[in-house]
Write an enzyme that holds these catalytic residues in place. Structure first.
Site, mmCIF file in Angstrom:
data_model
loop_
_atom_site.group_PDB
_atom_site.id
_atom_site.type_symbol
_atom_site.label_atom_id
_atom_site.label_comp_id
_atom_site.label_asym_id
_atom_site.label_seq_id
_atom_site.Cartn_x
_atom_site.Cartn_y
_atom_site.Cartn_z
ATOM 1 N N ARG A 160 -43.359 -22.773 -1.526
ATOM 2 C CA ARG A 160 -42.192 -23.391 -2.184
ATOM 3 C C ARG A 160 -40.910 -22.686 -1.779
ATOM 4 O O ARG A 160 -39.958 -23.311 -1.307
ATOM 5 C CB ARG A 160 -42.390 -23.328 -3.698
ATOM 6 C CG ARG A 160 -41.142 -23.494 -4.554
ATOM 7 C CD ARG A 160 -41.321 -22.787 -5.887
ATOM 8 N NE ARG A 160 -40.166 -22.893 -6.759
ATOM 9 C CZ ARG A 160 -39.215 -21.951 -6.821
ATOM 10 N NH1 ARG A 160 -39.286 -20.864 -6.075
ATOM 11 N NH2 ARG A 160 -38.181 -22.118 -7.631
ATOM 12 N N GLU A 164 -27.560 -22.195 -14.428
ATOM 13 C CA GLU A 164 -28.847 -21.872 -15.065
ATOM 14 C C GLU A 164 -28.659 -21.839 -16.575
ATOM 15 O O GLU A 164 -27.770 -21.142 -17.061
ATOM 16 C CB GLU A 164 -29.366 -20.536 -14.554
ATOM 17 C CG GLU A 164 -30.614 -20.027 -15.269
ATOM 18 C CD GLU A 164 -31.767 -21.029 -15.303
ATOM 19 O OE1 GLU A 164 -32.119 -21.573 -14.236
ATOM 20 O OE2 GLU A 164 -32.289 -21.276 -16.418
ATOM 21 N N GLU A 195 -34.511 -27.073 -7.315
ATOM 22 C CA GLU A 195 -35.984 -27.109 -7.314
ATOM 23 C C GLU A 195 -36.348 -27.561 -8.721
ATOM 24 O O GLU A 195 -36.456 -26.760 -9.642
ATOM 25 C CB GLU A 195 -36.521 -25.719 -7.002
ATOM 26 C CG GLU A 195 -37.991 -25.733 -6.633
ATOM 27 C CD GLU A 195 -38.878 -25.904 -7.862
ATOM 28 O OE1 GLU A 195 -39.398 -24.895 -8.339
ATOM 29 O OE2 GLU A 195 -39.027 -27.032 -8.376
ATOM 30 N N GLY A 254 -30.288 -25.212 -11.810
ATOM 31 C CA GLY A 254 -31.514 -24.587 -12.302
ATOM 32 C C GLY A 254 -31.890 -23.453 -11.387
ATOM 33 O O GLY A 254 -33.015 -23.336 -10.934
ATOM 34 N N GLU A 311 -41.571 -32.570 -17.325
ATOM 35 C CA GLU A 311 -40.388 -31.807 -17.725
ATOM 36 C C GLU A 311 -39.140 -32.692 -17.617
ATOM 37 O O GLU A 311 -38.148 -32.429 -18.281
ATOM 38 C CB GLU A 311 -40.119 -30.565 -16.869
ATOM 39 C CG GLU A 311 -41.114 -29.462 -16.945
ATOM 40 C CD GLU A 311 -40.729 -28.317 -15.986
ATOM 41 O OE1 GLU A 311 -41.650 -27.608 -15.548
ATOM 42 O OE2 GLU A 311 -39.534 -28.130 -15.667
ATOM 43 N N GLU A 360 -25.525 -30.446 -17.622
ATOM 44 C CA GLU A 360 -24.864 -31.640 -18.169
ATOM 45 C C GLU A 360 -23.618 -31.284 -18.964
ATOM 46 O O GLU A 360 -22.776 -32.130 -19.203
ATOM 47 C CB GLU A 360 -25.836 -32.378 -19.112
ATOM 48 C CG GLU A 360 -27.061 -32.932 -18.442
ATOM 49 C CD GLU A 360 -28.216 -31.926 -18.397
ATOM 50 O OE1 GLU A 360 -29.346 -32.349 -18.415
ATOM 51 O OE2 GLU A 360 -27.938 -30.702 -18.315
HETATM 52 N N1 LIG Z 1 -40.165 -27.479 -12.743
HETATM 53 C C1 LIG Z 1 -39.193 -26.722 -12.310
HETATM 54 N N2 LIG Z 1 -38.863 -26.669 -11.052
HETATM 55 N N3 LIG Z 1 -38.538 -25.994 -13.191
HETATM 56 C C2 LIG Z 1 -37.402 -25.146 -12.794
HETATM 57 C C3 LIG Z 1 -36.528 -25.111 -13.954
HETATM 58 C C4 LIG Z 1 -35.387 -24.086 -13.827
HETATM 59 O O1 LIG Z 1 -34.169 -24.806 -13.966
HETATM 60 C C5 LIG Z 1 -33.544 -24.491 -15.203
HETATM 61 N N4 LIG Z 1 -33.041 -25.752 -15.758
HETATM 62 C C6 LIG Z 1 -33.762 -26.850 -16.065
HETATM 63 N N5 LIG Z 1 -32.957 -27.825 -16.528
HETATM 64 C C7 LIG Z 1 -31.684 -27.332 -16.501
HETATM 65 C C8 LIG Z 1 -30.405 -27.855 -16.849
HETATM 66 N N6 LIG Z 1 -30.271 -29.106 -17.331
HETATM 67 N N7 LIG Z 1 -29.317 -27.063 -16.687
HETATM 68 C C9 LIG Z 1 -29.449 -25.805 -16.210
HETATM 69 N N8 LIG Z 1 -30.633 -25.234 -15.867
HETATM 70 C C10 LIG Z 1 -31.740 -26.005 -15.998
HETATM 71 C C11 LIG Z 1 -34.644 -23.847 -16.043
HETATM 72 O O2 LIG Z 1 -34.101 -22.971 -17.013
HETATM 73 C C12 LIG Z 1 -35.457 -23.122 -14.988
HETATM 74 O O3 LIG Z 1 -34.891 -21.880 -14.644
#
Ligand SMILES: N=C(N)NCC[C@H]1O[C@@H](n2cnc3c(N)ncnc32)[C@H](O)[C@@H]1O
Length: 426
Positions: free
Chosen positions: A114, A161, A204, A138, A213, A190
């Site tokens: 990844r 983040e 990612e 994220g 999710e 958002e």
């Molecule tokens: N399935 C994944 N790739 N998960 C990664 C998720 C990463 O993005 C961050 N994250 C997820 N949604 C958001 C969002 N709306 N805004 C900021 N960070 C986010 C989360 O805290 C984690 O560090």
């Protein structure tokens, strides 16, 4: 569908339909948002035996909500419900809480396939990245943002983040000498104000079965708000892949086990085993290539530039598999592939493939077990559809419904359509 006037022992409870539900099988009950159903028996955590307009059938419990107002009225109790905080449909406290731990960040960082895939995207696009503004949505520990700053010369990288890990990301940016280029923004993408639009939105965001999710919604909203016209989405595309497969080890350890543990007959537990182990998808299943019964196919393909949030409510894909060898059809396995289009025209598109023929990733694959195994001789056709229905209440969850039929060259009659729904997880 059953017409059923049987007298039930417990008084039925009234529930309200939160969203339209269309029956996917003969024993399920269709209803529309707002319908008032009478739930007679909560047969399992996910499916309740209910009645509507004289018809009875199974309704998905995640689509139903007790009418608090009514239930209080029925009990003659009128409590002040102002302090009742309804649970957050995004479960953000739990979600971002878990990403604030190093355990999950370590799992993602340790996933070499990844992380290296994203590093390769930056490396091969380092020239056209010069002078560009990048948003890393994220960013977690900021590894992708640091790749941008160290392997290319972007004008700015906005590392976004929401979890508490962001407090440490600032330190990591400084410790790696990238504070001139990378700015960390702690908060939900958002809700944040950024200095301006971006040329590239990299993220990612993929979850199990690609969408679990539903972080993808945040990515699409950020795209619509911050990506400039003609900007690049990385990943630029995503595909959900499916294959009919064998899963003898899993089937043996969860189902066959009950036949004769320590010389005893525990087969009375097998229906419970089926409900407990096979009614939901199995995450982190490692599918061996030799257990694929056909050539996998892409059942759903997403263009990240044109995909709309509303498209995520219901996604549908079709499949037709030609069974290439004799074996036992235990279920279907899914995984995803994501593509990273080059910033330079006619340069190669890079891809991260999380399937059984590639280096394993922390997602591994997702297994959907049938209720019972089916012996296949080879040469049959397994065709049908897969439906991803986003949960109307729990916004990070969905239900995956697979409908399939098996036809063989010998069998000329019309083959029976089977259907099974797998809540993931509510
Ligand atoms: N399935 C994944 N790739 N998960 C990664 C998720 C990463 O993005 C961050 N994250 C997820 N949604 C958001 C969002 N709306 N805004 C900021 N960070 C986010 C989360 O805290 C984690 O560090």
């Amino acid at each position: 569908m059953h017409q059923d006037n049987e007298d039930y022992t417990n008084p039925p409870e009234e529930f309200i339909g939160l969203s339209d539900f269309t029956s996917c099988g003969s024993d399920q009950l269709s209803f529309r948002a707002g319908d008032r159903l009478l739930v007679h028996t909560k047969t399992s955590a996910d499916w309740w035996w209910a009645e509507l307009g004289g018809l009875c059938g199974y309704a998905p419990s995640s689509y139903l909500k007790q009418d608090v107002e009514d239930s209080y009225l029925n009990q003659g109790v009128k409590e002040d419900t102002s302090e009742n905080t309804s649970e957050d449909p995004w479960q953000d406290e739990e979600y971002f809480g878990s990403y604030g731990t190093l355990r999950l960040q370590l799992e993602m960082l340790s996933d070499r396939a990844r992380t290296e895939a994203y590093r390769q995207v930056i490396l091969t696009n380092s020239a056209p990245l010069k002078g560009k503004v990048v948003m890393d949505l994220g960013c977690g520990t900021g590894v992708i943002s640091l790749f941008c700053a160290r392997l290319a010369q972007p004008k700015a990288v906005y590392a976004v983040e929401a979890s508490s890990i962001a407090e440490h990301t600032e330190t990591l940016v400084r410790q790696n000498g990238c504070e001139e280029v990378v700015t960390v923004f702690q908060g939900r993408a958002e809700e944040l104000e950024l200095p301006g639009t971006v040329d590239i939105l990299i993220s990612e965001w993929m979850g199990n079965c690609l969408l679990f999710e539903f972080m993808v919604e945040s990515v699409l909203q950020a795209r619509d708000r911050w990506l400039r016209e003609g900007g690049m989405m990385w990943p630029s595309g995503a595909s959900l892949c499916l294959v009919p497969c064998q899963a003898l080890d899993y089937y043996t350890e969860r189902m066959v086990f009950w036949e004769q543990p320590y010389g005893l007959d525990f087969t009375a537990l097998q229906s419970l085993a089926q409900s407990e182990f096979f009614s939901r998808p199995r995450f982190s299943h490692l599918l061996k290539p030799e257990d694929c019964l056909a050539t996998p196919c892409d059942v759903i393909t997403l263009d990240m530039l044109t995909l709309h949030v509303t498209d995520l409510e219901k996604l549908r894909g079709q499949f037709t598999f030609i069974v290439e060898k004799a074996g036992t059809f235990h279920g279907f396995t899914s995984w995803f592939r994501v593509q990273f289009q080059s910033l330079e025209r006619d340069k190669t598109t890079l891809e991260l493939d999380t399937g059984p023929y590639s280096e394993p990733t922390h997602w591994k694959q997702t297994l959907f077990m049938l209720d019972g195994p089916i012996l296949l001789l080879g040469g049959e056709t397994v065709s049908g559809i897969i439906l991803l229905h986003r949960n109307p209440v729990w916004r990070r969850h969905m239900t995956v419904t697979i409908q399939w039929s098996i036809s063989s060259t010998e069998e000329t009659g019309n083959c029976m359509v089977q259907s099974k729904s797998f809540p993931m997880w509510r």
